[in-house]
Design an enzyme around this catalytic site. Structure first.
Site, PDB file in Angstrom:
ATOM      1  N   SER A  92       2.298   8.799  -8.773  1.00  0.00           N
ATOM      2  CA  SER A  92       3.674   8.821  -9.268  1.00  0.00           C
ATOM      3  C   SER A  92       4.620   9.613  -8.373  1.00  0.00           C
ATOM      4  CB  SER A  92       3.704   9.414 -10.684  1.00  0.00           C
ATOM      5  OG  SER A  92       2.974   8.604 -11.582  1.00  0.00           O
ATOM      6  N   GLN A 151       3.189 -11.566 -47.369  1.00  0.00           N
ATOM      7  CA  GLN A 151       4.412 -10.924 -46.901  1.00  0.00           C
ATOM      8  C   GLN A 151       4.158  -9.911 -45.788  1.00  0.00           C
ATOM      9  OE1 GLN A 151       6.712  -8.211 -49.485  1.00  0.00           O
ATOM     10  NE2 GLN A 151       8.500  -9.508 -49.048  1.00  0.00           N
ATOM     11  N   GLU A 173       3.684   0.346 -11.140  1.00  0.00           N
ATOM     12  CA  GLU A 173       5.103   0.358 -10.753  1.00  0.00           C
ATOM     13  C   GLU A 173       5.841   1.529 -11.426  1.00  0.00           C
ATOM     14  OE1 GLU A 173       6.115  -1.301  -8.409  1.00  0.00           O
ATOM     15  OE2 GLU A 173       5.270  -3.305  -8.347  1.00  0.00           O
ATOM     16  N   GLY A 174       5.114   2.617 -11.672  1.00  0.00           N
ATOM     17  CA  GLY A 174       5.702   3.785 -12.323  1.00  0.00           C
ATOM     18  C   GLY A 174       5.344   3.817 -13.796  1.00  0.00           C
ATOM     19  N   ARG A 198       9.971  -3.365 -10.782  1.00  0.00           N
ATOM     20  CA  ARG A 198       9.940  -2.936 -12.181  1.00  0.00           C
ATOM     21  C   ARG A 198      10.504  -4.009 -13.110  1.00  0.00           C
ATOM     22  NH1 ARG A 198      11.457   3.378 -10.671  1.00  0.00           N
ATOM     23  NH2 ARG A 198       9.276   3.952 -10.253  1.00  0.00           N
ATOM     24  N   ILE A 244      -4.889  -0.745  -4.820  1.00  0.00           N
ATOM     25  CA  ILE A 244      -4.119  -1.749  -4.079  1.00  0.00           C
ATOM     26  C   ILE A 244      -4.443  -3.150  -4.599  1.00  0.00           C
ATOM     27  CG2 ILE A 244      -3.520  -2.647  -1.820  1.00  0.00           C
ATOM     28  CD1 ILE A 244      -2.796   0.345  -2.382  1.00  0.00           C
ATOM     29  N   GLY A 262      13.291  -4.089  -8.076  1.00  0.00           N
ATOM     30  CA  GLY A 262      12.906  -5.467  -8.369  1.00  0.00           C
ATOM     31  C   GLY A 262      11.502  -5.554  -8.916  1.00  0.00           C
ATOM     32  N   ALA A 315      -1.282  10.908  -4.990  1.00  0.00           N
ATOM     33  CA  ALA A 315       0.158  10.640  -4.866  1.00  0.00           C
ATOM     34  C   ALA A 315       0.481   9.296  -5.500  1.00  0.00           C
ATOM     35  CB  ALA A 315       0.576  10.657  -3.405  1.00  0.00           C
ATOM     36  N   ALA A 324       0.830  -1.209   0.000  1.00  0.00           N
ATOM     37  CA  ALA A 324       0.000   0.000   0.000  1.00  0.00           C
ATOM     38  C   ALA A 324       0.860   1.252   0.000  1.00  0.00           C
ATOM     39  CB  ALA A 324      -0.952  -0.009   1.197  1.00  0.00           C
TER      40      ALA A 324
END
Length: 378
Positions: A129, A276, A361-362, A240, A158, A238, A127, A121
């Site tokens: 980013s 093609q 995660e951003g 990300r 969450i 980790g 809030a 959380a």
């Protein structure tokens, strides 16, 4: 980079589980917006829930490359499962990295077995980013129950919001201080909001959390006061890499489904795989998927080596892999034609799910900011 024999074995095991146990449930779980708990229990039986838990607490303490492989293969099965898994592992990683021996002993052995489920959380409505702008507070208090903190505020978006019983919470203990806590779900004053109605990732329970005078003992604090944000950012490196890996697995799934379709679908006197323009699109899809995979693996390798540019590598991997996943799934829908726009084939779900990898995660824009800072030595 070459994988070890053990890493290849784990990758193949999780891939088989994804194909046989996750994919058959994916469409129904997405339509019903219900998390497949049988899959979660199956992952626990494979001892995967302790990926970021030290061995002395019942986990396997996997190296970052192995963790990347598992996330990739779970997303190959269904992104909602991979997301729930990675958030659980974020929570166990926080406790393992910053908790006391007593805290680790209290939470980690059971979490390594899959339950209680963990949540992370950090984000708030104003809030997302910019965590420094969070409004949730934790005020130190004393009373007949001993030292404690009283928490007030709201968290948003969450993952595992309803399923989780252990919440790793970030709250302000001062105007410029963010601190990390562990909050049990049954804490008085904690309420779980309704599930978000989302574009994709619909089987994942994403909810708001409200803390109304939630009192927790002081021993539930994970980090020293004011050190929670730096701790969060180190863990998110980790995270990300995990999302980059998930984007790769999702893209690979879309490519594989499309390869099957174009070799079976006939038009103009033969399979459309002979056209093609179709072949060139397939080549582009493969190249973009492979680029994301190599960047994710390299970022995982750098994190394992504790390289100073590991955060930049993680952001680069997430940026490229997530945007490429959007391109690959878009092409998958296009090559399926009208069928791609229906639920008859999984590519429409993969297309919807891919978008979130560019956000959580951003966002992509945040990753570009991190990359630019690294390039400029800031």
């Amino acid at each position: 980079m070459e994988l070890t024999t053990e890493q290849e074995a784990i990758r193949d095991l999780v891939h088989e589980f994804a194909v046989e146990e996750i994919q058959p449930l994916a469409r129904e779980a997405d339509e019903n917006e219900a998390f497949p708990e049988s899959v979660w229990d199956g992952l626990a039986e494979l001892d995967l829930m302790g990926m970021t838990v030290p061995e002395e607490y019942g986990g396997i303490d996997a190296d970052p490359v192995t963790y990347s492989l598992v996330n990739e293969q779970l997303a190959y099965g269904m992104l909602a499962v991979a997301t729930a898994f990675s958030v659980h592992c974020l929570a166990t990683s926080c406790i393992a990295s910053f908790g006391s021996d007593e805290q680790k002993e209290r939470w980690l052995p059971d979490m390594a077995e899959g339950r209680p489920v963990g949540a992370f959380a950090l984000s708030e409505t104003g809030a997302g980013s910019n965590p420094a702008q969070m409004q949730t507070t934790a005020e130190r208090a004393s009373g007949h129950a001993g030292d404690s903190y009283v928490i007030n505020g709201d968290k948003q978006w969450i993952t595992n919001g309803k399923r989780a019983d252990v919440i790793v919470l970030f709250a302000k203990t001062g105007p410029e201080e963010i601190t990390q806590f562990v909050v049990p779900k049954d804490a008085e004053g904690l309420s779980i909001g309704p599930k978000e109605d989302k574009l994709g990732l619909r089987a994942s329970d994403t909810t708001p959390l409200t803390f109304d005078d939630v009192r927790i003992p002081a021993e539930n604090r994970l980090t020293p006061e004011g050190e929670g944000l730096s701790a969060a950012l180190s863990i998110l490196t980790g995270g990300r890499i995990a999302i980059a890996s998930q984007a790769v697995g999702l893209a690979q799934s879309a490519l594989d489904v499309t390869l099957d379709y174009v070799t079976e679908r006939e038009q103009f006197g033969g399979p459309i795989s002979e056209i093609q323009a179709v072949r060139h699109t397939l080549a582009e899809m493969h190249a973009k998927t492979e680029a994301g995979r190599l960047l994710a693996r390299e970022a995982a390798r750098k994190r394992h080596a504790d390289a100073p540019d590991a955060p930049m590598a993680a952001s680069t991997a997430k940026y490229v892999a997530s945007e490429n996943a959007m391109d690959v799934t878009n092409d998958a829908v296009q090559l399926h034609g009208g069928y791609g726009y229906t639920t008859d084939f999984p590519v429409e779900r993969l297309y919807r799910d891919a978008k979130i990898t560019t956000i959580y995660e951003g966002t992509t824009q945040i990753q570009k900011t991190v990359i630019a800072r690294g390039l400029l030595g800031e």
